[in-house]
Scaffold this motif. Structure first.
Motif, mmCIF file in Angstrom:
data_model
loop_
_atom_site.group_PDB
_atom_site.id
_atom_site.type_symbol
_atom_site.label_atom_id
_atom_site.label_comp_id
_atom_site.label_asym_id
_atom_site.label_seq_id
_atom_site.Cartn_x
_atom_site.Cartn_y
_atom_site.Cartn_z
ATOM 1 N N SER A 117 -12.186 13.744 -6.993
ATOM 2 C CA SER A 117 -10.728 13.956 -7.315
ATOM 3 C C SER A 117 -9.813 14.428 -6.255
ATOM 4 C CB SER A 117 -10.977 14.714 -8.875
ATOM 5 O OG SER A 117 -11.284 14.212 -9.503
ATOM 6 N N ASN A 118 -9.387 13.811 -4.954
ATOM 7 C CA ASN A 118 -8.576 14.888 -4.055
ATOM 8 C C ASN A 118 -8.434 13.427 -3.323
ATOM 9 O OD1 ASN A 118 -8.073 16.698 -2.418
ATOM 10 N ND2 ASN A 118 -10.057 17.153 -1.234
ATOM 11 N N SER A 119 -7.973 12.641 -4.171
ATOM 12 C CA SER A 119 -6.930 11.057 -3.676
ATOM 13 C C SER A 119 -6.160 10.563 -2.535
ATOM 14 C CB SER A 119 -6.566 10.451 -4.717
ATOM 15 O OG SER A 119 -7.810 10.036 -5.698
ATOM 16 N N PHE A 120 -5.222 12.021 -2.901
ATOM 17 C CA PHE A 120 -4.204 12.453 -1.901
ATOM 18 C C PHE A 120 -4.042 13.755 -0.993
ATOM 19 C CE2 PHE A 120 -2.748 10.260 -5.839
ATOM 20 C CZ PHE A 120 -2.418 8.938 -5.620
ATOM 21 N N ASN A 121 -5.418 13.982 -0.287
ATOM 22 C CA ASN A 121 -5.054 14.724 0.869
ATOM 23 C C ASN A 121 -4.735 14.144 1.557
ATOM 24 O OD1 ASN A 121 -7.698 14.183 2.289
ATOM 25 N ND2 ASN A 121 -7.923 14.179 -0.109
ATOM 26 N N ARG A 122 -4.113 15.350 3.140
ATOM 27 C CA ARG A 122 -3.460 14.423 4.182
ATOM 28 C C ARG A 122 -4.599 13.673 5.031
ATOM 29 N NH1 ARG A 122 0.489 15.289 7.152
ATOM 30 N NH2 ARG A 122 0.726 17.354 5.757
ATOM 31 N N LEU A 179 0.304 -4.578 6.395
ATOM 32 C CA LEU A 179 1.256 -3.965 6.298
ATOM 33 C C LEU A 179 1.640 -3.465 4.838
ATOM 34 C CD1 LEU A 179 3.681 -6.785 7.820
ATOM 35 C CD2 LEU A 179 3.211 -4.145 8.641
ATOM 36 N N ILE A 180 0.699 -4.064 3.894
ATOM 37 C CA ILE A 180 1.719 -3.445 2.406
ATOM 38 C C ILE A 180 0.725 -1.900 2.310
ATOM 39 C CG2 ILE A 180 0.865 -3.762 -0.128
ATOM 40 C CD1 ILE A 180 1.805 -7.156 0.264
ATOM 41 N N ILE A 181 -0.800 -1.889 3.246
ATOM 42 C CA ILE A 181 -1.337 -0.905 2.382
ATOM 43 C C ILE A 181 -0.622 0.238 3.717
ATOM 44 C CG2 ILE A 181 -3.909 -0.006 3.382
ATOM 45 C CD1 ILE A 181 -4.919 -2.692 2.582
ATOM 46 N N MET A 182 -0.244 -0.417 4.679
ATOM 47 C CA MET A 182 0.752 0.745 5.914
ATOM 48 C C MET A 182 1.443 1.374 5.035
ATOM 49 S SD MET A 182 -0.033 -1.187 9.434
ATOM 50 C CE MET A 182 0.421 0.613 10.423
ATOM 51 N N VAL A 183 2.246 0.838 4.366
ATOM 52 C CA VAL A 183 3.472 1.276 3.486
ATOM 53 C C VAL A 183 2.934 1.909 2.592
ATOM 54 C CG1 VAL A 183 5.227 0.454 2.424
ATOM 55 C CG2 VAL A 183 5.012 -0.638 3.795
ATOM 56 N N LEU A 184 1.877 1.394 1.320
ATOM 57 C CA LEU A 184 1.651 2.632 1.322
ATOM 58 C C LEU A 184 1.254 3.716 1.403
ATOM 59 C CD1 LEU A 184 -0.491 -0.360 -1.511
ATOM 60 C CD2 LEU A 184 1.574 1.186 -1.983
ATOM 61 N N GLN A 190 4.591 10.588 2.181
ATOM 62 C CA GLN A 190 6.753 11.101 1.950
ATOM 63 C C GLN A 190 6.271 11.964 0.377
ATOM 64 O OE1 GLN A 190 8.862 7.979 2.414
ATOM 65 N NE2 GLN A 190 8.897 8.106 4.283
ATOM 66 N N GLY A 191 5.197 10.823 -0.500
ATOM 67 C CA GLY A 191 4.987 11.619 -1.929
ATOM 68 C C GLY A 191 4.615 13.027 -1.302
ATOM 69 N N GLN A 192 3.564 13.281 -1.006
ATOM 70 C CA GLN A 192 2.945 14.858 -0.610
ATOM 71 C C GLN A 192 4.165 15.351 -0.164
ATOM 72 O OE1 GLN A 192 0.727 15.178 2.875
ATOM 73 N NE2 GLN A 192 -1.110 15.846 1.123
ATOM 74 N N GLU A 197 7.214 20.645 -0.368
ATOM 75 C CA GLU A 197 8.502 21.181 -0.935
ATOM 76 C C GLU A 197 8.735 22.037 -2.076
ATOM 77 O OE1 GLU A 197 10.722 18.183 1.156
ATOM 78 O OE2 GLU A 197 10.207 18.529 3.151
ATOM 79 N N ASN A 198 8.670 20.971 -3.381
ATOM 80 C CA ASN A 198 8.972 21.513 -4.583
ATOM 81 C C ASN A 198 8.277 22.567 -4.647
ATOM 82 O OD1 ASN A 198 10.931 19.368 -5.050
ATOM 83 N ND2 ASN A 198 9.172 17.806 -5.803
#
Length: 202
Positions: A117-122, A179-184, A190-192, A197-198
């Motif tokens: 459950s740590n999908s969006f770590n750096r 390329l699509i995977i890189m963009v994701l 950016q979302g992180q 920042e929020n």
């Protein structure tokens, strides 16, 4: 979670299968006696000489109905096995399998973090970007290998009336997928940053 465990198990099995295949292939290639022939699907020969084309057509004319015309454009090659060819083939195999193993390892690492459950770590975001980059590189690598085989044949053997060619082309589908995977990966990064920042603002 169960699906992720199955995916992880499948990836591990594929990695083992790859290297088992390499071990068997290495032993069979190294122990293969010189003088035997290795049949190549790529590259192949393209007939350029009109005289040779006519001769081949006349030779094969008895095999087809009279109302048909025959043109022999391409022919497969069976190359004599020697030390240089063994080194070239083993180099291609080990580089290819090493690349695939690394891709599977990166993918497995991503699944491990998702399981925790740590999908969006750096680290995971960097892995997604790396996976995309590795997939983008694949069509270039495939094209280079095909060109290397053509160069090897033309450098070591003299062909008269025929040209060594390869039909291996640049795979834009795989390139775009990478390329699509890189963009994701960049989008997740950016979302992180926005989330961090929020949190600091609050």
């Amino acid at each position: 979670m169960k699906k992720l465990n199955i995916a992880q198990g499948v990836i591990t099995f594929l990695m083992l299968l790859l290297w088992l295949g390499v071990a068997v292939g290495t032993v069979s290639l190294v122990t293969m006696k010189e003088g035997r022939y290795y049949e190549m699907s790529e590259p192949h020969l393209r007939v350029q000489s009109d005289v040779l084309q006519k001769s081949l057509g006349e030779t094969l004319a008895n095999s087809i109905p009279e109302s048909f015309k025959i043109r022999v454009d391409t022919m497969k090659l069976s190359q004599p096995i020697d030390g240089g060819l063994k080194v070239l083939l083993l180099s291609i195999v080990y580089l290819s399998v090493g690349y695939l193993t690394y891709v599977l390892f990166v993918f497995k690492s991503i699944i491990n973090d998702v399981r925790r459950s740590n999908s969006f770590n750096r680290d995971n975001i960097q892995r997604v970007k790396l996976l995309g980059l590795l997939i983008v590189i694949a069509p270039f690598a495939n094209w280079l290998v095909a060109k290397a085989m053509v160069w090897w044949l033309e450098y070591n053997y003299l062909f008269d009336g025929v040209k060594v060619v390869s039909d291996s082309s640049f795979d834009f589908t795989v390139f775009l997928m990478g390329l699509i995977i890189m963009v994701l990966g960049v989008a997740f990064e950016q979302g992180q940053e926005i989330q961090q920042e929020n949190e600091l603002t609050i």
